[in-house]
Structure formats: C-alpha cells, structure tokens
Design a protein around this motif. Structure first.
Motif, PDB file in Angstrom:
ATOM      1  N   LEU A  40     -16.972 -23.764   1.451  1.00  0.00           N
ATOM      2  CA  LEU A  40     -17.528 -23.531   2.789  1.00  0.00           C
ATOM      3  C   LEU A  40     -16.835 -24.394   3.831  1.00  0.00           C
TER       4      LEU A  40
ATOM      5  N   ARG B 106      -9.944 -11.995   9.494  1.00  0.00           N
ATOM      6  CA  ARG B 106      -9.254 -10.749   9.833  1.00  0.00           C
ATOM      7  C   ARG B 106     -10.185  -9.844  10.628  1.00  0.00           C
TER       8      ARG B 106
ATOM      9  N   LEU C 196     -29.678 -17.394   2.022  1.00  0.00           N
ATOM     10  CA  LEU C 196     -29.722 -16.011   1.551  1.00  0.00           C
ATOM     11  C   LEU C 196     -28.646 -15.777   0.501  1.00  0.00           C
ATOM     12  N   GLU C 197     -28.988 -14.951  -0.487  1.00  0.00           N
ATOM     13  CA  GLU C 197     -28.010 -14.636  -1.519  1.00  0.00           C
ATOM     14  C   GLU C 197     -27.353 -13.286  -1.250  1.00  0.00           C
ATOM     15  N   ILE C 198     -27.611 -12.742  -0.059  1.00  0.00           N
ATOM     16  CA  ILE C 198     -26.983 -11.476   0.340  1.00  0.00           C
ATOM     17  C   ILE C 198     -26.320 -11.690   1.707  1.00  0.00           C
ATOM     18  N   PRO C 199     -25.329 -10.836   2.040  1.00  0.00           N
ATOM     19  CA  PRO C 199     -24.604 -11.047   3.300  1.00  0.00           C
ATOM     20  C   PRO C 199     -25.514 -10.920   4.521  1.00  0.00           C
ATOM     21  N   LEU C 200     -25.225 -11.735   5.515  1.00  0.00           N
ATOM     22  CA  LEU C 200     -26.004 -11.700   6.753  1.00  0.00           C
ATOM     23  C   LEU C 200     -25.032 -11.564   7.930  1.00  0.00           C
TER      24      LEU C 200
ATOM     25  N   LEU D  29     -18.402 -15.452  13.675  1.00  0.00           N
ATOM     26  CA  LEU D  29     -17.351 -15.962  12.778  1.00  0.00           C
ATOM     27  C   LEU D  29     -17.970 -16.648  11.548  1.00  0.00           C
ATOM     28  N   ASP D  30     -18.991 -17.453  11.800  1.00  0.00           N
ATOM     29  CA  ASP D  30     -19.589 -18.274  10.735  1.00  0.00           C
ATOM     30  C   ASP D  30     -20.729 -17.573  10.008  1.00  0.00           C
ATOM     31  N   ARG D  31     -20.857 -16.250  10.179  1.00  0.00           N
ATOM     32  CA  ARG D  31     -22.065 -15.564   9.686  1.00  0.00           C
ATOM     33  C   ARG D  31     -22.314 -15.792   8.195  1.00  0.00           C
ATOM     34  N   ALA D  32     -21.231 -15.762   7.387  1.00  0.00           N
ATOM     35  CA  ALA D  32     -21.419 -15.926   5.935  1.00  0.00           C
ATOM     36  C   ALA D  32     -21.928 -17.330   5.626  1.00  0.00           C
ATOM     37  N   ILE D  33     -21.367 -18.301   6.335  1.00  0.00           N
ATOM     38  CA  ILE D  33     -21.741 -19.703   6.097  1.00  0.00           C
ATOM     39  C   ILE D  33     -23.179 -19.937   6.545  1.00  0.00           C
TER      40      ILE D  33
ATOM     41  N   ARG E 154     -16.478 -12.619  -0.280  1.00  0.00           N
ATOM     42  CA  ARG E 154     -15.627 -12.728   0.926  1.00  0.00           C
ATOM     43  C   ARG E 154     -14.156 -12.901   0.555  1.00  0.00           C
TER      44      ARG E 154
ATOM     45  N   TYR F  98     -25.758 -18.430   4.219  1.00  0.00           N
ATOM     46  CA  TYR F  98     -25.886 -19.169   2.959  1.00  0.00           C
ATOM     47  C   TYR F  98     -26.488 -20.560   3.172  1.00  0.00           C
ATOM     48  N   GLU F  99     -25.933 -21.278   4.137  1.00  0.00           N
ATOM     49  CA  GLU F  99     -26.347 -22.686   4.293  1.00  0.00           C
ATOM     50  C   GLU F  99     -27.643 -22.853   5.087  1.00  0.00           C
TER      51      GLU F  99
ATOM     52  N   HIS G 185     -12.273 -20.966  10.515  1.00  0.00           N
ATOM     53  CA  HIS G 185     -12.954 -20.440  11.708  1.00  0.00           C
ATOM     54  C   HIS G 185     -12.715 -21.339  12.923  1.00  0.00           C
TER      55      HIS G 185
ATOM     56  N   LYS H  18     -13.582  -8.627   9.762  1.00  0.00           N
ATOM     57  CA  LYS H  18     -13.722  -7.966   8.464  1.00  0.00           C
ATOM     58  C   LYS H  18     -14.531  -8.867   7.532  1.00  0.00           C
ATOM     59  N   ASP H  19     -15.391  -8.264   6.736  1.00  0.00           N
ATOM     60  CA  ASP H  19     -16.156  -9.049   5.757  1.00  0.00           C
ATOM     61  C   ASP H  19     -15.304  -9.354   4.533  1.00  0.00           C
TER      62      ASP H  19
ATOM     63  N   VAL I 237     -22.499 -14.013  -2.888  1.00  0.00           N
ATOM     64  CA  VAL I 237     -22.425 -13.755  -1.447  1.00  0.00           C
ATOM     65  C   VAL I 237     -21.219 -14.453  -0.807  1.00  0.00           C
TER      66      VAL I 237
ATOM     67  N   CYS J 270     -11.465  -5.931  11.684  1.00  0.00           N
ATOM     68  CA  CYS J 270     -11.499  -4.563  11.164  1.00  0.00           C
ATOM     69  C   CYS J 270     -10.448  -3.750  11.907  1.00  0.00           C
TER      70      CYS J 270
END
Lengths: 309, 321
Positions: free
Chosen positions: A206, A305, B237-241, B225-229, A288, B232-233, A213, B320-321, A284, A307
């Motif tokens: 992370l 990246r 969540l254990e699914i994408p947000l 940009l930081d959506r995945a982080i 990525r 999770y943090e 980022h 892109k995810d 999750v 889309c």
C-alpha cells in the motif's frame, strides 16, 4: 533502544512472580528470550530445591533486559493476560503500571499489531527502537529507484535533480511511516524501506501504491524538471538480520532479491510484487495487479492508468 | 487566469508581496529560472508571468519576454524588488505589461494594481477573461439562516451501491454510508468545506466560492486515485470501493447542516441530478459554472461532455482498476 528503568523492572518482576508459576515463567522466557530457556541453569540452586516464582521472575526479567527483549516479554505476558494459555486463564498483576512505565519512555501500545512502538511524535528510528543487532525477523521490503537517474542529473543539473529527489524522499517517507514502516536507506536516487509489524507485506504494497499516486499528482503540480519523475518500485519479503550498519543489511539475500526484482523486472512507473508477497495479499489489493511484462517475469505489477476513451 | 513568478523560490518577500496583490482566490506559482526555461511553453500560455530581475540579467530577461509575447494570451512583467533595472521603459518597449519597482515591495500592492496592468495591455475586458472574483467568504458559522450564499456544491457518493448491497448486505452498506459521510467531514474541512445534506446514496458538500486551503477538485482526485487504499485501510472492505463526484457552482439559501429542511434551489437540484444520474463509477463531473475550479494542472484530465439538463459539463478521465 528501550531503556528499562529499575522501577519498571521491579514492577515486571512483581507481576510475573505474583501471577505465574515458575514453570510458566520459564515457558514465557522460552518464547521470548531463547527456546529451551532453563531458569535453573542460570542459578546455583541444587536440583533438590525448588525454584520460587520470585527467583524465576527476577532472573527472567533481568535476562530479558540484557537480551534487549524486555518489550517482547511484556507483549507476551499481555497476550497471556488476554488470551490465557492452553485453555487456562492467567491474570497478570500490575499490567496497567507496566504499560504506564513503558509509555513514560516514549513508547505507545499499538492495539492493531499488539506491539509497543516508538511514539512517532517523539522519534522514528530505523529499528523501531526495539530490534537487537543480529536479530533475524521476516521483513517486507519496499525498494524504490528513480528511472534514468544519470540522464536526469546530466540534463537538468545536480541541483535540480537533488530538489526533485528531496521531494520524492518527503513523499516516500510519508507513505512509508504512515504504515509503520521505516526508511532504511536513501542513496540519492534510490531507497529501501522496511515493514515489520502487523500485515507487513500489505503495508509495504500500500505504501508503494500510495507513492505512485503521490507521484502522479507531484508530476502535474510541483515537478520543475519539465519531464515526469518516474520510479520503479518492488516489494519483496523474507528474513533479514537487523544491523545498525546498513552495509551489512544491503548484503543480505532478501535485500538483494528485492533490488533485483526492482531493477530487472519492474517496468518504469510501476510497482511490482514478488511471488513471495502476492499470496499474502488480500484479493481486493491483489486484483489491482496484473502479470509483469515478458514471458520470464514471475512478478505482478501495478501502475496508474486511465481507461481507454 | 494563472499567475506565475519566474524567480528565486526562497525569496519569500517577493513571493508574498506579489501574492497579496492578486485577486481573491488566485494563487501564485513560483518556478525557478532553470525550470522555467524548460517549461515556459507549457506553463505560460494564458498566464501573467512576472520575471524576477534579481535572478535574470537584463538581456536574458528581454529574451524571455520576447518568447512569452509570442504565446497565446500571455502577459509578462518584471518584479524588480532590488532595483537592478536601470531603465524600466526598455521593458515596455519590449512588450512588458507591468513593472514592479522596489518601492512597491515595501507595502502591499494597491488593490486593482493588477487589473490596471491588464487594462493597460488592452486585455482587461473581453480579450483575456479576468475571472469574476467573489467577496471574501465569511465562514460557515457567520452565515445567517436563509441568507443567500454563493457556494460550490459537491455531490459525493459511493459508486456501485447496488453491487455493494449484494456483496456486503444492506446492514453493512448502511454502516458504510454512515462511515463515508463521517469521512467526508475532515476531508471537506481541508478545503474549507462542510458536509451539508446527507441522502441515502451520498452527501452534498459545500465549499466556499474560491479556494480556501486545498482545491476541492484536487481533493476529489486524490480520493479517486487512492480508492483501493481507502477502501481497504479506512473502511476495511474486502471488495473494491470507488467514489464519484459532481461539482457545480451556484447560489442557495443557507441553513445549518442538520436543520436544512426542504431546500428549494435550482442549483441544489441540478447538482443532485448530475451526481446521481450522470456520474459513472470513479468519475468527477464538473458543471460549466464550476469549471473555473479545475486547476490548470488537472485541466487536461477533463473532457467536455455536452449538456445535462441544459447546462454544459465536463467529466474526468477514469482510472483503470
């Protein structure tokens, strides 16, 4: 390094002697100081005489202090207090007082990792104020290197390059220390950061993602080079023996593997994770990443990246 | 309009004197001469550029001025805090629009000084759009109930809520929405904003009409940009947000959060519709009225989309995810 004041040592001895049997004290010492720790071997008391809890507690606490493992001892008895052992509960006396004594030395209890950590408001040392020379642990390493460093220095001059690398250092330090990692080395154009506590691989990954980022925005807002500042970053995990001499750390296998993953297999502008790291990541985060370029690569890579329109 | 200073980034006196003379809400970007020499083609179009006479000799200064003159909608002037220019008129002969001599740096630049320079260059009106600036924002606590205020609206919501409900269940989704609304509090406060109205899907956040602290669009970009982080943090969540945002500028009657009642406002309706009906996952939409809020350094990441409910809007490119 954590300094144990005599008052604190006394309270710890009292806690152990009042709460545990001599056998249990030895078991705790085996977990914390060395496997197979034998308190009787540390005394001259004949076999026929029993060792009291008080004596065992005194010897174990002193040995833990000498071995630089007092915090480990307290963390172990805190777990014993909370979880018990083999179905039996052990209530440890004076825990509140011990915690207070440790916190007075500038350490904070981290409930997530169940470890004492340096209070980041007062100090951040490379060994988290608790690793002992030669102590081996499984670390997660984040290796970062500036892409085309020599050309940047040649074309933009040393002062401009240094400014940009200083900015990179600030960004990386923020991303790493936010996740309880530590920057171990900074060589001008490259860095090595280490993570030890909690989910250390996730912390390292992370931190690497967050750094990409930050750089994405930095290149748009603050970068004065006239070209994007790009890095290669790689996360690897494995055993490393702690040494205050960074040269000693740099020679170790896990560090060399992290450097190879970064320099040989990571595309510019990307973060890669090695096969040792990938299975430890939650889905999750792992989702990525995509397979690294080339048929030979066993790494997974992440980058920022867009889309396609 | 952008305002640039090509000079010594460490010369705080020069920087603050110039910055205080800018229209409210504007900021001054300082670029060292070496960086400017490489970047002027990219940075200077559409900008008012001051060249620091202490960092550039007169020949270099005139050469750079000549180059800037050739750019679209670019004005240049000279900041001469130390008084090294012997004959300021030569600068005007070479096309300079402004000259700030040493006495001007001993106090705050007079209000309207910059506008005067723009008018002198014949660009104060239609030629170069001088952005409308709003009166200084008094702060949320100073607003009176039912007072009409000019603000920037931001509708912020979690993306893909239908899928989220299927994967984590209604109860956890409700909790996630609550957590997201709480998260937006400190997030918006960094930009001088306030979470105003919460609905089942998202929140309407208000920002002052001009930037106070971080630019809110940059803050939204950071979140995307930081959506995945963050998923999770922060939200464990254990699914994408992901998140989406809609920005709009306009007026509304002010009522404190929690006691807004029914707000009748065309602008509020519009931003709700834009955020709930037009924004896709991970997208930031900006209405024409709020487009001045897009910082220059993010402008190329927004693409004009035509009209929504009769008003033009732009959408950010999606990561892109």
């Amino acid at each position: 390094m954590f300094k144990v004041r005599s008052n604190l040592a006394l309270v710890a001895k009292k806690s152990l002697s009042e709460s545990l049997t001599p056998d249990m004290i030895c078991r705790v010492a085996s977990d914390v100081i060395e496997p197979g720790y034998d308190v009787r071997a540390r005394t001259s008391i004949p076999e026929s005489f029993p060792v009291s809890s008080q004596l065992a507690a005194g010897i174990v606490v002193d040995d833990a202090i000498d071995a630089g493992r007092f915090l480990h001892l307290v963390e172990r008895i805190a777990r014993l207090d909370r979880e018990g052992f083999m179905g039996r509960s052990w209530r440890m006396a004076n825990m509140r007082e011990i915690f207070k004594g440790i916190e007075a030395e500038g350490y904070l209890w981290d409930a997530d990792t169940e470890h004492f950590m340096e209070d980041p408001r007062t100090r951040r040392t490379a060994n988290w104020g608790r690793l002992v020379e030669g102590e081996e642990n499984r670390f997660s390493l984040l290796r970062v290197d500036v892409v085309r460093n020599s050309r940047i220095v040649r074309e933009h001059g040393e002062a401009m390059a240094r400014d940009a690398y200083d900015d990179l250092r600030v960004l990386m330090t923020r991303c790493v220390e936010h996740r309880t990692g530590r920057i171990w080395s900074w060589e001008g154009d490259g860095a090595l950061a280490a993570f030890l506590f909690g989910h250390s691989t996730t912390g390292a990954v992370l931190a690497g993602m967050a750094l990409l980022h930050e750089l994405f925005l930095y290149n748009r807002i603050h970068n004065n080079l006239g070209e994007p500042l790009l890095i290669r970053a790689a996360v690897h995990t494995g055993p490393v023996r702690w040494s205050a001499t960074m040269g000693e750390i740099a020679k170790q296998e896990t560090v060399l593997e992290a450097m190879e993953a970064e320099s040989r297999w990571t595309p510019p502008g990307s973060l890669s994770v090695t096969p040792a790291v990938a299975p430890t990541l939650d889905r999750v985060i792992l989702d990525r990443f995509r397979p690294g370029p080339g048929d030979d690569s066993r790494l997974l890579v992440y980058d920022v990246r867009f889309c396609s329109p | 309009m952008k305002y640039l200073l090509c000079g010594d980034p460490d010369d705080r006196k020069l920087f603050s004197a110039l910055e205080r003379g800018l229209p409210p809400g504007s900021s001054l970007e300082v670029i060292a001469p070496a960086g400017f020499a490489r970047n002027w083609k990219k940075k200077a179009p559409g900008a008012f550029v001051w060249l620091d006479a202490a960092c550039l000799d007169e020949g270099k200064l005139l050469e750079l001025g000549e180059k800037l003159r050739s750019l679209d909608a670019c004005l240049w002037g000279v900041a001469d805090r130390k008084g090294v220019i012997t004959d300021p008129a030569t600068l005007f002969f070479a096309g300079a629009a402004d000259y700030l001599g040493p006495p001007l740096f001993r106090s705050t630049l007079a209000p309207g000084r910059l506008e005067a320079a723009l008018r002198h260059a014949g660009l104060g009106g239609e030629g170069m759009a001088v952005e409308e600036s709003y009166p200084p924002f008094p702060g949320w606590s100073a607003l009176a109930r039912d007072e009409e205020v000019q603000v920037r609206f931001c509708y912020a919501a979690l993306s893909g809520q239908k899928e989220l409900r299927e994967r984590i269940g209604e109860k956890r989704l409700d909790k996630l929405r609550e957590d997201f609304a709480s998260f937006l509090g400190p997030w918006s406060a960094e930009c001088g904003g306030i979470v105003w109205i919460k609905d089942t899907a998202g929140c309407l956040v208000l920002f002052p009409p001009d930037d106070e602290g971080m630019n809110p669009l940059l803050a939204a970009f950071r979140l995307v940009l930081d959506r995945a982080i963050i998923g999770y943090e922060v939200f464990h969540l254990e699914i994408p947000l992901s998140f989406h945002f809609a920005f709009h500028a306009g007026k509304t009657m002010w009522r404190p959060p929690g006691s807004t009642g029914t707000v009748v406002s065309d602008d509020v309706n519009f931003v709700f519709h834009l955020g709930t009906k037009a924004a896709a996952d991970g997208e930031i939409l900006v209405s024409g009225g709020a487009s001045r809020s897009i910082p220059e350094y993010l402008r190329d990441l927004f693409v004009e989309q035509g009209d929504f409910e009769g008003r033009p809007f732009a959408a950010s490119k999606r990561f892109k995810d």
